[in-house]
Design an enzyme around this catalytic site. Structure first.
Site, mmCIF file in Angstrom:
data_model
loop_
_atom_site.group_PDB
_atom_site.id
_atom_site.type_symbol
_atom_site.label_atom_id
_atom_site.label_comp_id
_atom_site.label_asym_id
_atom_site.label_seq_id
_atom_site.Cartn_x
_atom_site.Cartn_y
_atom_site.Cartn_z
ATOM 1 N N TYR A 87 7.079 -1.695 8.004
ATOM 2 C CA TYR A 87 6.680 -1.532 6.605
ATOM 3 C C TYR A 87 5.314 -0.859 6.519
ATOM 4 O O TYR A 87 5.123 0.113 5.784
ATOM 5 C CB TYR A 87 6.653 -2.885 5.906
ATOM 6 C CG TYR A 87 5.974 -2.860 4.560
ATOM 7 C CD1 TYR A 87 6.553 -2.190 3.484
ATOM 8 C CD2 TYR A 87 4.737 -3.481 4.361
ATOM 9 C CE1 TYR A 87 5.921 -2.150 2.246
ATOM 10 C CE2 TYR A 87 4.108 -3.449 3.124
ATOM 11 C CZ TYR A 87 4.704 -2.778 2.070
ATOM 12 O OH TYR A 87 4.078 -2.737 0.859
ATOM 13 N N SER A 119 -0.546 0.193 0.936
ATOM 14 C CA SER A 119 -0.594 -1.250 1.167
ATOM 15 C C SER A 119 -1.752 -1.621 2.077
ATOM 16 O O SER A 119 -2.131 -0.841 2.971
ATOM 17 C CB SER A 119 0.721 -1.713 1.810
ATOM 18 O OG SER A 119 0.629 -3.046 2.276
#
Length: 334
Positions: free
Chosen positions: A151, A126
């Protein structure tokens, strides 16, 4: 060729399955179909994949035994691992979900690849890993040691875990750092979906950091094209690489990391305006401060991916917003 695609009923995963089967590949898709967001949307994505070379298994990648059995039975050539607990803000509320899917699940995928001679593992990282980085555009040669959400930390961990397996067991792995993906069949927790729904419903949309934010919005069609292309570029050992002089995105092990984005960030307010123009409705706006875990700007340097695959995004924001809203209106009868 036979592929395993994890997260197969997800936004990106379902699109990857469709693309692979259209090219004649055999695909086994797995997903646990959890209720992080609307299950009916996930099931609708699954229902539209009708290709005879696709088979679906409802399976949680964190279930070590079930996943190992699947690997042993199917004899996959390649793995595209997209299953993960997504969302920056949700990681503030339910951190253990991220350890379950993003750490344990990722480890189980690596173990499956290790014991079954998988030719190439491509997995989702990501843009969130860039965290506190202020230099733009974000390059894979940059440090990513300061994430600002759990995350992001799990996605950086995925890259580290992959490297260790590439080094120890000669497993070719490629991580892809996705940049703000949007488009039809998108996730309801992402800004394009939230903005569109609220504007159509007459609700107020929240604008973080008073609108002073930039995002490298990348249409899902471009993302899928990049994934499919990089799956054919299998990393090899580079005996000349050193920690002191080499890029952290490569290694002496068969390991690579790439950015995959549009490479041209858009100001948040311009993106909102594109949605307003396409809907023909001016949004009611609530301007507020930066939210925990959020970042000011994302901006992908995709030169490495271009050099490896010829990848070049084609879908403009105007085209992408129009495509998404057309799908949204049709799917939800709005």
């Amino acid at each position: 060729m036979k592929y395993l695609v994890t997260g197969a009923v997800g936004f990106i995963g379902s699109a990857v399955v469709e693309k692979l089967t259209s090219k004649g590949h055999i695909v086994v898709g797995v997903d646990n179909i959890n209720d992080y967001y609307d299950v009916e949307l996930k099931l609708a994505r699954l229902k539209r994949i009708t290709h005879p070379k696709f088979r679906f298994e409802e399976l949680d990648i964190a279930d070590r035994e079930d996943l190992a059995n699947l690997f042993n039975v199917e004899s996959f050539d390649r793995v595209i691992h997209l299953a993960a607990q997504a969302g920056v803000r949700y990681s503030l509320e339910n951190p253990h979900a991220y350890a379950h899917s993003n750490l344990i699940g990722h480890l189980n995928i690596l173990e499956g690849c290790r014991h079954n001679q998988i030719a190439h593992l491509v997995y989702a990282s990501s843009s969130s890993v860039y965290g506190l980085n202020a230099k733009t555009p974000f390059a894979t040669s940059d440090s990513v040691d300061h994430p600002v959400s759990l995350y992001a930390a799990t996605k950086k961990s995925n890259e580290l875990m992959a490297h260790s397996y590439s080094h120890l067991y000669e497993i070719p792995t490629t991580g892809l750092r996705f940049f703000t993906v949007y488009g039809s069949w998108g996730r309801p927790d992402m800004a394009p979906f939230i903005f569109t729904k609220k504007i159509l419903d007459g609700d107020t949309i929240d604008i973080n950091n008073n609108g002073d934010m930039w995002r490298d919005f990348t249409h899902v069609d471009d993302i899928v094209e990049g994934i499919i292309r990089i799956a054919d570029v299998i990393p090899e050992r580079n005996t000349n690489w050193t920690v002191e002089e080499g890029s952290p995105a490569s290694s002496s092990a068969p390991y690579s990391v790439y950015n995959i984005g549009h490479g041209s960030p858009i100001k948040l307010m311009d993106f909102v305006k594109a949605i307003e123009d396409e809907l023909g409705i001016e949004a009611k706006k609530n301007f507020r401060a930066m939210q925990p875990g959020d970042v000011y700007q994302t901006y992908a340097d995709t030169q490495d991916l271009f050099e490896a695959t010829g990848y070049k995004p084609k879908v403009s924001v105007k085209e992408g917003v129009a495509e998404f809203i057309s799908w949204y209106r049709g799917f939800y009868n709005k």
